[in-house]
Design a protein around this motif. Sequence first.
Motif, PDB file in Angstrom:
ATOM      1  N   ILE A 137      -1.564  -3.168  -8.342  1.00  0.00           N
ATOM      2  CA  ILE A 137      -2.472  -3.710  -7.336  1.00  0.00           C
ATOM      3  C   ILE A 137      -1.737  -3.554  -6.018  1.00  0.00           C
ATOM      4  O   ILE A 137      -0.643  -4.113  -5.834  1.00  0.00           O
ATOM      5  CB  ILE A 137      -2.821  -5.194  -7.597  1.00  0.00           C
ATOM      6  N   GLU A 138      -2.305  -2.769  -5.139  1.00  0.00           N
ATOM      7  CA  GLU A 138      -1.693  -2.527  -3.840  1.00  0.00           C
ATOM      8  C   GLU A 138      -2.366  -3.415  -2.802  1.00  0.00           C
ATOM      9  O   GLU A 138      -3.573  -3.645  -2.856  1.00  0.00           O
ATOM     10  CB  GLU A 138      -1.832  -1.062  -3.438  1.00  0.00           C
ATOM     11  N   SER A 139      -1.540  -3.892  -1.859  1.00  0.00           N
ATOM     12  CA  SER A 139      -2.051  -4.829  -0.875  1.00  0.00           C
ATOM     13  C   SER A 139      -1.228  -4.768   0.398  1.00  0.00           C
ATOM     14  O   SER A 139      -0.044  -4.470   0.354  1.00  0.00           O
ATOM     15  CB  SER A 139      -1.999  -6.249  -1.449  1.00  0.00           C
ATOM     16  N   GLU A 140      -1.885  -5.081   1.510  1.00  0.00           N
ATOM     17  CA  GLU A 140      -1.159  -5.249   2.770  1.00  0.00           C
ATOM     18  C   GLU A 140      -0.435  -6.592   2.785  1.00  0.00           C
ATOM     19  O   GLU A 140       0.441  -6.813   3.602  1.00  0.00           O
ATOM     20  CB  GLU A 140      -2.113  -5.147   3.958  1.00  0.00           C
ATOM     21  N   THR A 141      -0.826  -7.472   1.864  1.00  0.00           N
ATOM     22  CA  THR A 141      -0.204  -8.800   1.741  1.00  0.00           C
ATOM     23  C   THR A 141       0.273  -8.998   0.300  1.00  0.00           C
ATOM     24  O   THR A 141      -0.212  -9.872  -0.409  1.00  0.00           O
ATOM     25  CB  THR A 141      -1.206  -9.906   2.131  1.00  0.00           C
ATOM     26  N   PRO A 142       1.227  -8.166  -0.163  1.00  0.00           N
ATOM     27  CA  PRO A 142       1.620  -8.215  -1.570  1.00  0.00           C
ATOM     28  C   PRO A 142       2.178  -9.564  -2.022  1.00  0.00           C
ATOM     29  O   PRO A 142       1.945  -9.976  -3.157  1.00  0.00           O
ATOM     30  CB  PRO A 142       2.658  -7.100  -1.707  1.00  0.00           C
ATOM     31  N   ASP A 143       2.887 -10.271  -1.143  1.00  0.00           N
ATOM     32  CA  ASP A 143       3.449 -11.561  -1.553  1.00  0.00           C
ATOM     33  C   ASP A 143       2.346 -12.567  -1.855  1.00  0.00           C
ATOM     34  O   ASP A 143       2.420 -13.309  -2.844  1.00  0.00           O
ATOM     35  CB  ASP A 143       4.400 -12.107  -0.487  1.00  0.00           C
ATOM     36  N   GLY A 144       1.324 -12.605  -1.022  1.00  0.00           N
ATOM     37  CA  GLY A 144       0.207 -13.527  -1.240  1.00  0.00           C
ATOM     38  C   GLY A 144      -0.564 -13.198  -2.504  1.00  0.00           C
ATOM     39  O   GLY A 144      -0.954 -14.095  -3.262  1.00  0.00           O
ATOM     40  N   LEU A 161       0.839  -1.203   0.000  1.00  0.00           N
ATOM     41  CA  LEU A 161       0.000   0.000   0.000  1.00  0.00           C
ATOM     42  C   LEU A 161       0.868   1.246   0.000  1.00  0.00           C
ATOM     43  O   LEU A 161       1.904   1.303   0.656  1.00  0.00           O
ATOM     44  CB  LEU A 161      -0.896   0.033   1.246  1.00  0.00           C
ATOM     45  N   SER A 162       0.431   2.245  -0.744  1.00  0.00           N
ATOM     46  CA  SER A 162       1.145   3.521  -0.748  1.00  0.00           C
ATOM     47  C   SER A 162       0.263   4.555  -0.059  1.00  0.00           C
ATOM     48  O   SER A 162      -0.954   4.424  -0.016  1.00  0.00           O
ATOM     49  CB  SER A 162       1.481   3.955  -2.176  1.00  0.00           C
ATOM     50  N   GLU A 163       0.914   5.565   0.474  1.00  0.00           N
ATOM     51  CA  GLU A 163       0.186   6.618   1.188  1.00  0.00           C
ATOM     52  C   GLU A 163      -0.749   7.384   0.262  1.00  0.00           C
ATOM     53  O   GLU A 163      -1.892   7.617   0.582  1.00  0.00           O
ATOM     54  CB  GLU A 163       1.192   7.590   1.824  1.00  0.00           C
ATOM     55  N   ALA A 164      -0.237   7.793  -0.872  1.00  0.00           N
ATOM     56  CA  ALA A 164      -1.025   8.614  -1.792  1.00  0.00           C
ATOM     57  C   ALA A 164      -0.713   8.218  -3.230  1.00  0.00           C
ATOM     58  O   ALA A 164       0.168   8.785  -3.852  1.00  0.00           O
ATOM     59  CB  ALA A 164      -0.722  10.092  -1.563  1.00  0.00           C
ATOM     60  N   PRO A 165      -1.428   7.223  -3.760  1.00  0.00           N
ATOM     61  CA  PRO A 165      -1.169   6.841  -5.154  1.00  0.00           C
ATOM     62  C   PRO A 165      -1.431   8.002  -6.099  1.00  0.00           C
ATOM     63  O   PRO A 165      -2.273   8.858  -5.839  1.00  0.00           O
ATOM     64  CB  PRO A 165      -2.132   5.692  -5.413  1.00  0.00           C
ATOM     65  N   ALA A 166      -0.698   8.026  -7.191  1.00  0.00           N
ATOM     66  CA  ALA A 166      -0.805   9.120  -8.160  1.00  0.00           C
ATOM     67  C   ALA A 166      -1.905   8.863  -9.184  1.00  0.00           C
ATOM     68  O   ALA A 166      -1.869   9.414 -10.272  1.00  0.00           O
ATOM     69  CB  ALA A 166       0.538   9.309  -8.853  1.00  0.00           C
ATOM     70  N   ALA A 167      -2.860   8.016  -8.848  1.00  0.00           N
ATOM     71  CA  ALA A 167      -3.947   7.685  -9.773  1.00  0.00           C
ATOM     72  C   ALA A 167      -5.184   7.343  -8.941  1.00  0.00           C
ATOM     73  O   ALA A 167      -5.071   7.062  -7.744  1.00  0.00           O
ATOM     74  CB  ALA A 167      -3.543   6.496 -10.637  1.00  0.00           C
ATOM     75  N   PRO A 168      -6.345   7.351  -9.566  1.00  0.00           N
ATOM     76  CA  PRO A 168      -7.555   6.945  -8.838  1.00  0.00           C
ATOM     77  C   PRO A 168      -7.396   5.528  -8.273  1.00  0.00           C
ATOM     78  O   PRO A 168      -6.692   4.689  -8.845  1.00  0.00           O
ATOM     79  CB  PRO A 168      -8.648   6.981  -9.904  1.00  0.00           C
ATOM     80  N   VAL A 169      -8.061   5.268  -7.153  1.00  0.00           N
ATOM     81  CA  VAL A 169      -7.954   3.986  -6.469  1.00  0.00           C
ATOM     82  C   VAL A 169      -9.289   3.242  -6.554  1.00  0.00           C
ATOM     83  O   VAL A 169     -10.343   3.810  -6.257  1.00  0.00           O
ATOM     84  CB  VAL A 169      -7.552   4.177  -4.997  1.00  0.00           C
ATOM     85  N   LEU A 170      -9.217   1.980  -6.961  1.00  0.00           N
ATOM     86  CA  LEU A 170     -10.362   1.093  -6.979  1.00  0.00           C
ATOM     87  C   LEU A 170     -10.287   0.211  -5.742  1.00  0.00           C
ATOM     88  O   LEU A 170      -9.296  -0.501  -5.555  1.00  0.00           O
ATOM     89  CB  LEU A 170     -10.356   0.209  -8.230  1.00  0.00           C
ATOM     90  N   VAL A 188      -5.197   2.420  -9.718  1.00  0.00           N
ATOM     91  CA  VAL A 188      -4.572   1.469  -8.808  1.00  0.00           C
ATOM     92  C   VAL A 188      -5.698   0.718  -8.116  1.00  0.00           C
ATOM     93  O   VAL A 188      -6.644   1.334  -7.629  1.00  0.00           O
ATOM     94  CB  VAL A 188      -3.702   2.208  -7.763  1.00  0.00           C
ATOM     95  N   ALA A 189      -5.610  -0.598  -8.089  1.00  0.00           N
ATOM     96  CA  ALA A 189      -6.588  -1.416  -7.371  1.00  0.00           C
ATOM     97  C   ALA A 189      -6.005  -1.783  -6.014  1.00  0.00           C
ATOM     98  O   ALA A 189      -4.791  -1.969  -5.886  1.00  0.00           O
ATOM     99  CB  ALA A 189      -6.916  -2.676  -8.159  1.00  0.00           C
ATOM    100  N   ARG A 190      -6.867  -1.889  -5.039  1.00  0.00           N
ATOM    101  CA  ARG A 190      -6.422  -2.299  -3.707  1.00  0.00           C
ATOM    102  C   ARG A 190      -7.226  -3.506  -3.247  1.00  0.00           C
ATOM    103  O   ARG A 190      -8.454  -3.482  -3.243  1.00  0.00           O
ATOM    104  CB  ARG A 190      -6.595  -1.160  -2.700  1.00  0.00           C
TER     105      ARG A 190
END
Length: 146
Positions: free
Chosen positions: A121-128, A33-42, A66-68
Amino acid sequence: MPHDSTAPEPVPLTLSMPAAPRAGLTDGLVRPLSEAPAAPVLDAGASDVQVAEFLVVAAHSVGGFVARTDSGERAVAVVAATVAALCGEDIRRALTHPDLEFLRGLAPAAVEALREVLLAIESETPDGVAKALEVLQTPSPPATGR
């Protein structure tokens, strides 16, 4: 026959750097996860209707999104639905029934178009999530056994 002693004309050549390898369907797609993505977030956890409505707009907008999600299954669904949005196909069906073979077989230009729209795709569990997206990688050809 007389011998032509004039020097031959130079042949112009264009030298360039080899093209950078194209990004694969999922190469580097998942990140923390990023603090402030430079694009709209889904929010990929939203309802299928909300995700589809978002993708209809995002697929035809400049700048991508960016999808989360922390769900690998939902990440695969978002990739499939984004491709469906770009192709004018049924987005909600792609969310519930991703066509993995179709996605693995996307032409390089289609992969490039996807990656221009789905930036990450941003995630708190990026490896998974990245592990779940491995189902979208083109399998290596079998070894010939020589």
